[in-house]
Design a protein around this motif. Structure first.
Motif, PDB file in Angstrom:
ATOM      1  N   LYS A 170       0.670  -1.214   0.102  1.00  0.00           N
ATOM      2  CA  LYS A 170       0.013   0.049  -0.044  1.00  0.00           C
ATOM      3  C   LYS A 170       0.891   1.193  -0.126  1.00  0.00           C
ATOM      4  N   ASP A 171       2.278   1.233   0.477  1.00  0.00           N
ATOM      5  CA  ASP A 171       3.023   2.539   0.565  1.00  0.00           C
ATOM      6  C   ASP A 171       4.403   2.161   0.098  1.00  0.00           C
ATOM      7  N   ARG A 172       5.305   3.241   0.314  1.00  0.00           N
ATOM      8  CA  ARG A 172       6.707   2.735   0.151  1.00  0.00           C
ATOM      9  C   ARG A 172       7.433   1.936   1.009  1.00  0.00           C
ATOM     10  N   ARG A 173       6.985   1.916   2.388  1.00  0.00           N
ATOM     11  CA  ARG A 173       7.464   1.222   3.325  1.00  0.00           C
ATOM     12  C   ARG A 173       7.169  -0.501   2.937  1.00  0.00           C
ATOM     13  N   MET A 174       5.863  -0.815   2.615  1.00  0.00           N
ATOM     14  CA  MET A 174       5.415  -1.860   2.002  1.00  0.00           C
ATOM     15  C   MET A 174       6.172  -2.618   0.995  1.00  0.00           C
ATOM     16  N   LEU A 175       7.051  -1.882   0.005  1.00  0.00           N
ATOM     17  CA  LEU A 175       7.926  -2.108  -1.044  1.00  0.00           C
ATOM     18  C   LEU A 175       8.858  -3.135  -0.430  1.00  0.00           C
ATOM     19  N   SER A 176       9.184  -2.991   0.924  1.00  0.00           N
ATOM     20  CA  SER A 176      10.420  -3.607   1.519  1.00  0.00           C
ATOM     21  C   SER A 176       9.538  -4.710   2.376  1.00  0.00           C
ATOM     22  N   THR A 177       8.624  -4.555   2.980  1.00  0.00           N
ATOM     23  CA  THR A 177       7.990  -5.380   3.974  1.00  0.00           C
ATOM     24  C   THR A 177       6.806  -6.209   3.598  1.00  0.00           C
ATOM     25  N   TRP A 178       6.424  -6.107   2.384  1.00  0.00           N
ATOM     26  CA  TRP A 178       5.248  -6.687   1.925  1.00  0.00           C
ATOM     27  C   TRP A 178       5.619  -8.290   1.962  1.00  0.00           C
ATOM     28  N   LEU A 179       4.317  -9.000   2.362  1.00  0.00           N
ATOM     29  CA  LEU A 179       4.194 -10.337   2.485  1.00  0.00           C
ATOM     30  C   LEU A 179       3.041 -10.846   1.699  1.00  0.00           C
ATOM     31  N   SER A 180       2.862 -11.275   0.488  1.00  0.00           N
ATOM     32  CA  SER A 180       1.688 -11.792  -0.362  1.00  0.00           C
ATOM     33  C   SER A 180       1.187 -12.775   0.507  1.00  0.00           C
ATOM     34  N   ALA A 235       3.715   2.661  -9.478  1.00  0.00           N
ATOM     35  CA  ALA A 235       2.570   3.397  -9.109  1.00  0.00           C
ATOM     36  C   ALA A 235       2.480   3.718  -7.396  1.00  0.00           C
ATOM     37  N   ILE A 236       3.360   3.317  -6.723  1.00  0.00           N
ATOM     38  CA  ILE A 236       3.421   3.545  -5.240  1.00  0.00           C
ATOM     39  C   ILE A 236       4.306   5.017  -5.275  1.00  0.00           C
ATOM     40  N   GLU A 237       5.550   4.874  -6.055  1.00  0.00           N
ATOM     41  CA  GLU A 237       6.534   5.982  -5.799  1.00  0.00           C
ATOM     42  C   GLU A 237       5.895   7.378  -6.374  1.00  0.00           C
ATOM     43  N   ARG A 238       5.130   6.895  -7.479  1.00  0.00           N
ATOM     44  CA  ARG A 238       4.380   8.162  -8.193  1.00  0.00           C
ATOM     45  C   ARG A 238       3.361   8.651  -7.368  1.00  0.00           C
ATOM     46  N   ARG A 239       2.609   8.040  -6.351  1.00  0.00           N
ATOM     47  CA  ARG A 239       1.639   8.224  -5.653  1.00  0.00           C
ATOM     48  C   ARG A 239       2.288   8.969  -4.213  1.00  0.00           C
ATOM     49  N   ASP A 240       3.277   8.185  -3.740  1.00  0.00           N
ATOM     50  CA  ASP A 240       3.672   8.632  -2.400  1.00  0.00           C
ATOM     51  C   ASP A 240       4.782   9.487  -2.498  1.00  0.00           C
ATOM     52  N   GLN A 241       4.548  10.970  -2.581  1.00  0.00           N
ATOM     53  CA  GLN A 241       5.837  11.685  -2.689  1.00  0.00           C
ATOM     54  C   GLN A 241       6.293  12.128  -1.454  1.00  0.00           C
TER      55      GLN A 241
END
Length: 261
Positions: A170-180, A235-241
């Motif tokens: 959902k956000d930048r942090r989750m690019l590192s922490t995401w577990l599908s 999409a996340i990096e474009r949205r979360d500035q």
């Protein structure tokens, strides 16, 4: 395949993933939560239970071969609420499991036990615990309780430090922490089926490019995450500035500001 797998917290987000996708791991899924959940289907048992009620937990656990312990408050909260659900509830579950002869527990720990480590620092399972919240402290307690029950009674536990388990990051942090959800279910499957796990601490995280956590010590499980957050990055990096509060720490917003007392 084991006979009966007890799933606490079966009405929550992770519990719903389990109910939909884990039926092949046990002949019977015994599903429990403090709230009402939908009636039992084929191969299911539904038992409503408050984990702070010791006698009710003893009845709940009896007859189970293994436990997937998801039942807890999963966000920061005041201490009294956490005391009942996360501290007392976890103790009751472990003591009932010991008395019932349960062989293994998969304990839903959290990345928030190490949330005050800086972003980008690479952590292994033996990294210093630095909880970012009272919630994180409650999960440290659970990990230590699991250690005690293994050393003293031989009750095996996988302390699974779950990152961010959602359908998509959902956000930048989750690019590192995401577990599908798919990787979560496949990891639980491996932990149920493994011949022996002892007291095992590992991270629940997909194969993300910028993951901060290593599971190299758990290669014996044969678990290989299939998903990655990369398809969502643009999409996340474009949205979360903007920089979010607490973004310098791995725990994110849990590490920001004060905590509830």
């Amino acid at each position: 395949m084991i006979k009966r797998l007890l799933v606490t917290g079966a009405g929550g987000g992770l519990g719903r993933y389990v109910r939909e996708r884990l039926k092949g791991s046990a002949e019977i899924l015994r599903l429990s939560d403090i709230v009402e959940i939908s009636p039992a289907g084929p191969g299911e048992e539904v038992v409503r239970c408050d984990l702070a009620d010791r006698e009710a937990v003893a009845d709940l656990v009896r007859g189970s071969d293994a436990v997937l312990h998801l039942g807890a408050i999963s966000v920061e909260a005041n201490f009294d609420a956490l005391l009942q659900a996360n501290f007392l509830g976890t103790y009751n579950l472990y003591e009932a499991a010991r008395q019932a002869g349960v062989r293994r527990i998969i304990f839903a720990s959290s990345n928030h036990v190490i949330g005050f480590h800086p972003v980008g620092e690479q952590l292994h399972a033996q990294a210093e615990r630095r909880p970012d919240s009272l919630y994180g402290v409650s999960k440290c307690f659970g990990e230590d309780l699991a250690r005690l029950y293994f050393d003293k009674f031989g009750l095996e536990t996988a302390c699974l430090r779950i990152g961010s388990c959602f359908d998509e990051p959902k956000d930048r942090r989750m690019l590192s922490t995401w577990l599908s959800p798919r990787d979560f279910i496949s990891l639980v499957d491996k932990l149920i089926a493994a011949p022996a796990i002892g007291h095992l601490v590992l991270y629940g995280v997909s194969a993300n490019r910028d993951a901060w956590w290593s599971n190299g010590h758990a290669d014996f499980l044969g678990w290989k995450p299939q998903d990655t957050s990369e398809p969502y990055r643009e999409a996340i990096e474009r949205r979360d500035q903007e920089t979010a509060a607490g973004s310098e720490y791995q725990g994110g917003r849990f590490a920001a500001g004060g905590i509830l007392g």
